[in-house]
Design a protein around this motif. Structure first.
Motif, short mmCIF file in Angstrom:
data_model
loop_
_atom_site.label_atom_id
_atom_site.label_comp_id
_atom_site.label_asym_id
_atom_site.label_seq_id
_atom_site.Cartn_x
_atom_site.Cartn_y
_atom_site.Cartn_z
N ALA A 55 99.61 19.92 33.13
CA ALA A 55 99.24 21.04 32.68
C ALA A 55 97.78 21.05 32.01
O ALA A 55 97.05 21.92 32.25
CB ALA A 55 100.11 21.71 31.34
N ASP A 56 97.36 19.90 31.64
CA ASP A 56 96.24 19.63 30.93
C ASP A 56 94.84 19.42 32.12
O ASP A 56 93.85 19.18 32.04
CB ASP A 56 96.03 18.68 30.10
N ARG A 57 95.52 19.25 33.41
CA ARG A 57 94.74 19.14 34.62
C ARG A 57 93.92 17.70 34.59
O ARG A 57 92.87 17.53 35.10
CB ARG A 57 93.83 20.28 34.83
N GLU A 58 94.62 16.88 34.00
CA GLU A 58 94.05 15.47 33.90
C GLU A 58 94.97 14.38 34.35
O GLU A 58 94.88 13.13 34.02
CB GLU A 58 93.57 15.04 32.44
N GLY A 59 95.84 14.62 35.26
CA GLY A 59 96.93 13.80 36.01
C GLY A 59 97.94 14.41 36.71
O GLY A 59 97.76 15.70 36.95
N VAL A 60 98.68 13.86 37.44
CA VAL A 60 99.72 14.08 38.21
C VAL A 60 101.09 13.36 37.81
O VAL A 60 101.01 12.43 37.46
CB VAL A 60 99.56 14.03 39.86
N THR A 61 102.23 13.83 37.91
CA THR A 61 103.45 13.53 37.93
C THR A 61 104.51 13.22 38.87
O THR A 61 104.63 14.44 39.29
CB THR A 61 104.45 13.93 36.46
N PHE A 62 104.93 12.00 39.35
CA PHE A 62 105.71 11.98 40.57
C PHE A 62 107.01 12.39 40.21
O PHE A 62 107.34 12.24 39.20
CB PHE A 62 105.59 10.77 40.93
N ALA A 63 107.90 12.90 41.04
CA ALA A 63 109.48 13.12 41.07
C ALA A 63 109.97 11.88 40.80
O ALA A 63 111.02 11.74 40.04
CB ALA A 63 109.80 13.97 42.01
N LEU A 64 109.55 10.92 41.48
CA LEU A 64 110.24 9.60 41.36
C LEU A 64 109.22 8.64 41.25
O LEU A 64 108.13 8.56 41.84
CB LEU A 64 110.95 8.97 42.77
N ALA A 65 109.28 7.59 40.30
CA ALA A 65 108.31 6.49 40.01
C ALA A 65 107.87 5.62 41.31
O ALA A 65 108.94 5.01 42.08
CB ALA A 65 108.82 5.47 39.11
N PRO A 66 106.62 5.58 41.71
CA PRO A 66 106.38 4.77 42.87
C PRO A 66 106.59 3.27 42.56
O PRO A 66 106.49 3.06 41.69
CB PRO A 66 104.76 4.78 42.77
N GLU A 67 106.95 2.59 43.66
CA GLU A 67 107.35 1.10 43.61
C GLU A 67 106.14 0.20 43.34
O GLU A 67 105.01 0.67 44.02
CB GLU A 67 108.11 0.83 44.87
N THR A 68 106.40 -0.88 42.79
CA THR A 68 105.24 -1.90 42.97
C THR A 68 104.81 -2.20 44.30
O THR A 68 105.53 -2.23 45.13
CB THR A 68 105.65 -3.07 41.90
N SER A 69 103.64 -2.71 44.39
CA SER A 69 103.00 -3.22 45.36
C SER A 69 102.73 -2.08 46.51
O SER A 69 102.68 -2.20 47.68
CB SER A 69 103.84 -4.06 46.29
N THR A 70 102.77 -0.86 46.01
CA THR A 70 102.45 0.48 46.86
C THR A 70 100.89 0.98 46.48
O THR A 70 100.36 0.46 45.31
CB THR A 70 103.28 1.45 46.73
N LYS A 71 100.56 1.95 47.22
CA LYS A 71 99.09 2.32 47.10
C LYS A 71 99.14 3.95 46.67
O LYS A 71 100.07 4.76 47.32
CB LYS A 71 98.11 2.22 48.03
N VAL A 72 98.81 4.38 45.45
CA VAL A 72 98.49 5.72 45.09
C VAL A 72 97.21 6.32 45.07
O VAL A 72 96.27 5.61 44.28
CB VAL A 72 99.14 5.95 43.85
N VAL A 73 96.85 7.23 45.89
CA VAL A 73 95.36 7.76 45.79
C VAL A 73 95.52 9.09 45.55
O VAL A 73 96.42 9.99 46.17
CB VAL A 73 94.83 7.41 47.31
N ILE A 74 94.66 9.69 44.63
CA ILE A 74 94.42 10.96 44.24
C ILE A 74 93.04 11.46 44.70
O ILE A 74 92.18 10.95 44.18
CB ILE A 74 94.91 11.28 42.80
N ILE A 75 93.03 12.66 45.35
CA ILE A 75 91.89 13.49 45.64
C ILE A 75 91.82 14.67 45.17
O ILE A 75 93.06 15.28 45.22
CB ILE A 75 91.76 13.64 47.26
N TYR A 76 90.84 15.01 44.44
CA TYR A 76 90.80 16.52 43.60
C TYR A 76 89.29 16.65 43.66
O TYR A 76 88.37 16.13 43.66
CB TYR A 76 91.45 16.50 42.46
N SER A 77 89.37 18.10 43.32
CA SER A 77 87.76 18.78 43.11
C SER A 77 87.67 18.68 41.65
O SER A 77 88.62 19.29 40.96
CB SER A 77 87.67 20.21 43.64
N ALA A 78 86.92 18.11 40.94
CA ALA A 78 86.44 17.98 39.54
C ALA A 78 86.24 19.47 39.02
O ALA A 78 85.26 19.96 39.74
CB ALA A 78 85.51 16.83 39.07
N SER A 79 86.44 19.59 37.72
CA SER A 79 86.27 20.85 37.04
C SER A 79 84.76 20.62 36.64
O SER A 79 84.04 19.71 36.47
CB SER A 79 86.95 21.23 35.64
N ALA A 80 83.94 21.84 36.70
CA ALA A 80 82.54 21.74 36.51
C ALA A 80 82.25 21.73 35.10
O ALA A 80 83.23 21.90 34.24
CB ALA A 80 82.00 23.13 37.05
#
Length: 95
Positions: A70-95
């Motif tokens: 809600a604060d637009r400063e992160g995302v929450t997964f439905a399930l926790a990603p496993e260790t040794s995996t890669k998470v990349v977030i792409i977004y348009s930053a607020s002005a």
């Protein structure tokens, strides 16, 4: 002319293009993976609805696989990603 950013093999970015196109922020958040956490922060506040999240290179579905915080400063997964995996977030930053 549009701006294009490409994720390289190490999770960093490179840019091409020019002019006044929209800019995307690309962040490798793999360092935040613990195997139990589901919340991943971004460095900047983002425009609502602009996130694209990749888990091991696979685009995740917003509001199914993850939700934008809600604060637009992160995302929450439905399930926790496993260790040794890669998470990349792409977004348009607020002005």
């Amino acid at each position: 002319m549009s701006v294009v950013k490409i994720i390289n093999q190490s999770g960093g970015t490179s840019s091409s293009g020019g002019g006044g196109g929209a800019s995307l922020t690309i962040e490798n958040r793999s360092s935040q993976i613990t195997g139990t956490n589901t919340n991943f922060s971004t460095s900047s506040e983002f425009v609502s609805g602009s996130t694209m999240v990749y888990y091991n290179g696979v685009l995740q579905i917003r509001n199914e696989d993850y939700t934008e915080d809600a604060d637009r400063e992160g995302v929450t997964f439905a399930l926790a990603p496993e260790t040794s995996t890669k998470v990349v977030i792409i977004y348009s930053a607020s002005a």
